[in-house]
Enzyme design. Structure first.
Site, PDB file in Angstrom:
ATOM      1  N   ASP A 152       0.858  -1.178   0.000  1.00  0.00           N
ATOM      2  CA  ASP A 152       0.000   0.000   0.000  1.00  0.00           C
ATOM      3  C   ASP A 152       0.901   1.237   0.000  1.00  0.00           C
ATOM      4  O   ASP A 152       2.122   1.126   0.097  1.00  0.00           O
ATOM      5  CB  ASP A 152      -0.987  -0.029   1.175  1.00  0.00           C
ATOM      6  N   SER A 153       0.295   2.406  -0.121  1.00  0.00           N
ATOM      7  CA  SER A 153       1.098   3.632  -0.259  1.00  0.00           C
ATOM      8  C   SER A 153       1.525   4.182   1.090  1.00  0.00           C
ATOM      9  O   SER A 153       2.356   5.087   1.144  1.00  0.00           O
ATOM     10  CB  SER A 153       0.276   4.694  -0.976  1.00  0.00           C
ATOM     11  N   GLY A 154       0.955   3.677   2.164  1.00  0.00           N
ATOM     12  CA  GLY A 154       1.193   4.258   3.476  1.00  0.00           C
ATOM     13  C   GLY A 154       0.170   5.315   3.836  1.00  0.00           C
ATOM     14  O   GLY A 154       0.041   5.696   4.990  1.00  0.00           O
ATOM     15  N   GLY A 155      -0.561   5.783   2.833  1.00  0.00           N
ATOM     16  CA  GLY A 155      -1.510   6.878   3.053  1.00  0.00           C
ATOM     17  C   GLY A 155      -2.589   6.549   4.069  1.00  0.00           C
ATOM     18  O   GLY A 155      -2.909   7.368   4.927  1.00  0.00           O
TER      19      GLY A 155
ATOM     20  N   ASP B  59      -3.131   8.181  -1.890  1.00  0.00           N
ATOM     21  CA  ASP B  59      -4.443   8.803  -1.993  1.00  0.00           C
ATOM     22  C   ASP B  59      -4.927   9.160  -0.601  1.00  0.00           C
ATOM     23  O   ASP B  59      -4.302   8.815   0.392  1.00  0.00           O
ATOM     24  CB  ASP B  59      -5.451   7.876  -2.688  1.00  0.00           C
TER      25      ASP B  59
ATOM     26  N   GLN C 226     -11.809   6.899  -5.603  1.00  0.00           N
ATOM     27  CA  GLN C 226     -12.411   7.417  -4.370  1.00  0.00           C
ATOM     28  C   GLN C 226     -13.745   8.083  -4.721  1.00  0.00           C
ATOM     29  O   GLN C 226     -14.246   7.906  -5.827  1.00  0.00           O
ATOM     30  CB  GLN C 226     -11.442   8.393  -3.688  1.00  0.00           C
TER      31      GLN C 226
ATOM     32  N   GLY D 227     -11.651   3.511   0.009  1.00  0.00           N
ATOM     33  CA  GLY D 227     -12.613   4.277   0.803  1.00  0.00           C
ATOM     34  C   GLY D 227     -13.847   3.496   1.194  1.00  0.00           C
ATOM     35  O   GLY D 227     -14.855   4.078   1.603  1.00  0.00           O
TER      36      GLY D 227
ATOM     37  N   ASP E 242      -7.796  -7.708   0.043  1.00  0.00           N
ATOM     38  CA  ASP E 242      -6.882  -7.902   1.166  1.00  0.00           C
ATOM     39  C   ASP E 242      -7.647  -7.561   2.431  1.00  0.00           C
ATOM     40  O   ASP E 242      -8.550  -6.712   2.391  1.00  0.00           O
ATOM     41  CB  ASP E 242      -5.659  -6.981   1.078  1.00  0.00           C
TER      42      ASP E 242
ATOM     43  N   CYS F  17     -12.395 -29.266   6.819  1.00  0.00           N
ATOM     44  CA  CYS F  17     -11.297 -28.367   6.454  1.00  0.00           C
ATOM     45  C   CYS F  17      -9.997 -29.153   6.324  1.00  0.00           C
ATOM     46  O   CYS F  17      -9.662 -29.944   7.208  1.00  0.00           O
ATOM     47  CB  CYS F  17     -11.155 -27.277   7.509  1.00  0.00           C
TER      48      CYS F  17
ATOM     49  N   CYS G 163      -6.982 -28.075   6.546  1.00  0.00           N
ATOM     50  CA  CYS G 163      -5.815 -27.385   7.110  1.00  0.00           C
ATOM     51  C   CYS G 163      -5.139 -28.225   8.188  1.00  0.00           C
ATOM     52  O   CYS G 163      -5.759 -29.104   8.784  1.00  0.00           O
ATOM     53  CB  CYS G 163      -6.210 -26.013   7.646  1.00  0.00           C
TER      54      CYS G 163
ATOM     55  N   CYS H  86      -7.064 -28.270  11.649  1.00  0.00           N
ATOM     56  CA  CYS H  86      -8.260 -29.116  11.730  1.00  0.00           C
ATOM     57  C   CYS H  86      -7.909 -30.604  11.583  1.00  0.00           C
ATOM     58  O   CYS H  86      -8.636 -31.461  12.079  1.00  0.00           O
ATOM     59  CB  CYS H  86      -9.274 -28.700  10.677  1.00  0.00           C
TER      60      CYS H  86
ATOM     61  N   HIS I 298      -5.504 -21.872  10.326  1.00  0.00           N
ATOM     62  CA  HIS I 298      -6.816 -22.309   9.829  1.00  0.00           C
ATOM     63  C   HIS I 298      -7.490 -21.188   9.032  1.00  0.00           C
ATOM     64  O   HIS I 298      -8.011 -21.424   7.937  1.00  0.00           O
ATOM     65  CB  HIS I 298      -7.736 -22.750  10.977  1.00  0.00           C
TER      66      HIS I 298
HETATM   67 ZN   LIG Z   1      -9.010 -25.758   9.379  1.00  0.00          ZN
END
Ligand SMILES: [Zn+2]
Length: 385
Positions: free
Chosen positions: A102-105, A156, A199, A226, A276, A314, A316, A319, A345
């Site tokens: 990201d830009s840090g903004g 931004d 935006q 935004g 994200d 699941c 993972c 689990c 998980h």
């Molecule tokens: Zn799991």
């Protein structure tokens, strides 16, 4: 793969292939200097050069192909120039795949008392030591270049919610001027891209004006910013409906900071390709699990004698090997293994969700997938024993 790699078929910028469409949803393929990314994609957040509690091997094993780094945190500690001297962020944190920064903004704007915004940029005091820093559009691009980010985000202003139409317009128009300065500062090279950010608050006309301004400048991808700032899912979806038709079809679209699993499913149905969010990692540290039956709080006493896995379906490692009773015990005892196992998980859950969405788009059955998803989530957790 080194940062100077030249992926086949990209002369400059990022490659993006659209492989399938189902309604407005898209199944695509992003090609970066550090490898490909299947879209729709969820980017795991590695704030300070680490996905908290996870080795990069574990992050990779969850199915993640791209991670996000936070410029604000990295520029303050350990410092941009230091990371550059040590070979860039990929080498520094041992992640060989693509990275978006990201830009840090966003973080700087949220400092409130500590920052001052002008046409030139943002001046702020570090939350760590009070030292004053300047973040201009040019500096934000330079920092991300030094970190060796595959995808750089423009600086931004994330318009607060609520904002009047006049406030949202002024803020958006300055962000568009900053976007043009970022484009001029960006060092265009194969496999690396710069994304603009739409935006305009909750106002459809401003969102459309912002999208048009960005397309006039020209970017490798287009983010919607935004949102997820308190407006709620219904308004967020309305803004996406008003914005996405005005973005170019042949470039990736990224919804920043989103979101809950149901936000992601709805946004994919509306044509978003990238996401994200800190939810899977942050919730993993507080005892909240995401499952196909909705969210589950492992701190709840109902789990203390439960020998079943969190989610029997699941795949993972958590689990596959650990009972709810044990996870409950770890959180009650504040053992560090609790956040580690639960984060693991949650990362798998989010990546499984994205894989399911991608398959559904390929098979032209996304609406059925979304209906099944909503029904399972509404059904709630396994009944107590
Ligand atoms: Zn799991």
């Amino acid at each position: 793969m080194s940062g100077s790699a030249n992926p086949a078929g990209i002369s400059a910028g990022l490659g993006f292939d659209l492989l399938a469409e189902d309604g407005k949803a898209r199944r695509g393929h992003l090609i970066t200097a550090h490898g490909p990314v299947k879209t729709p994609a969820f980017m795991t957040v590695g704030t300070a050069g680490t996905v908290k509690g996870m080795t990069t091997e574990q992050v990779r094993a969850s199915g993640a192909e791209i991670i996000l780094g936070n410029t604000y945190h990295l520029m303050l500690r350990p410092g941009t120039e230091r990371i550059a001297r040590l070979g860039g962020l990929h080498r520094f944190m041992n992640w060989s795949g693509p990275i978006l920064t990201d830009s840090g903004g966003y973080q700087v704007m949220s400092l409130q008392e500590l920052r001052r915004i002008s046409e030139e940029g943002v001046s702020f005091r570090s939350h760590l030591d009070g030292e004053r820093h300047e973040l201009t559009p040019e500096r934000a691009v330079e920092i991300q270049d030094k970190l060796d980010a595959d995808i750089t985000m423009v600086l931004d202003e994330c318009t607060p919610f609520p904002a009047t139409e006049e406030e949202a317009r002024d803020s958006m128009e300055r962000s568009m001027r900053w976007a043009a300065r970022c484009r001029d500062a960006f060092n265009r090279r194969p496999g690396y891209g710069l994304f603009g950010i739409v935006q305009g608050g909750i106002y459809p006309a401003l969102r459309q004006a912002s999208a048009a301004a960005l397309m006039g400048i020209g970017f490798d991808g287009y983010a919607v910013g935004g949102l997820a700032v308190g407006e709620g899912q219904e308004i967020m979806f309305q803004v996406l409906d008003a914005t996405i038709p005005h973005l170019p079809r042949d470039r990736p679209r990224y919804l920043m900071g989103v979101g809950k699993p149901s936000d992601i499913v709805g946004a994919v149905q509306r044509g978003i390709d990238m996401f994200d969010c800190v939810l899977p990692t942050r919730s993993g540290r507080t005892g909240q699990a995401f499952t196909r039956r909705g969210s589950v709080n492992l701190r709840n006493a109902r789990h203390q004698d439960d020998p079943r896995p969190l989610d029997p379906d699941c795949p993972c490692p958590t689990c596959s090997a650990y009972a709810r009773a044990y996870l409950h015990h770890l959180f009650k005892s504040k053992e560090m293994l609790g956040p580690i196992l639960l984060t693991r998980h949650n990362l798998y859950y989010y990546q499984e969700l994205m894989a399911g969405l991608r398959r559904a788009i390929e098979d032209q059955r996304l609406d059925d997938f979304a209906a099944d998803f909503a029904e399972q989530q509404a059904g709630g957790d396994l009944p107590a024993l």
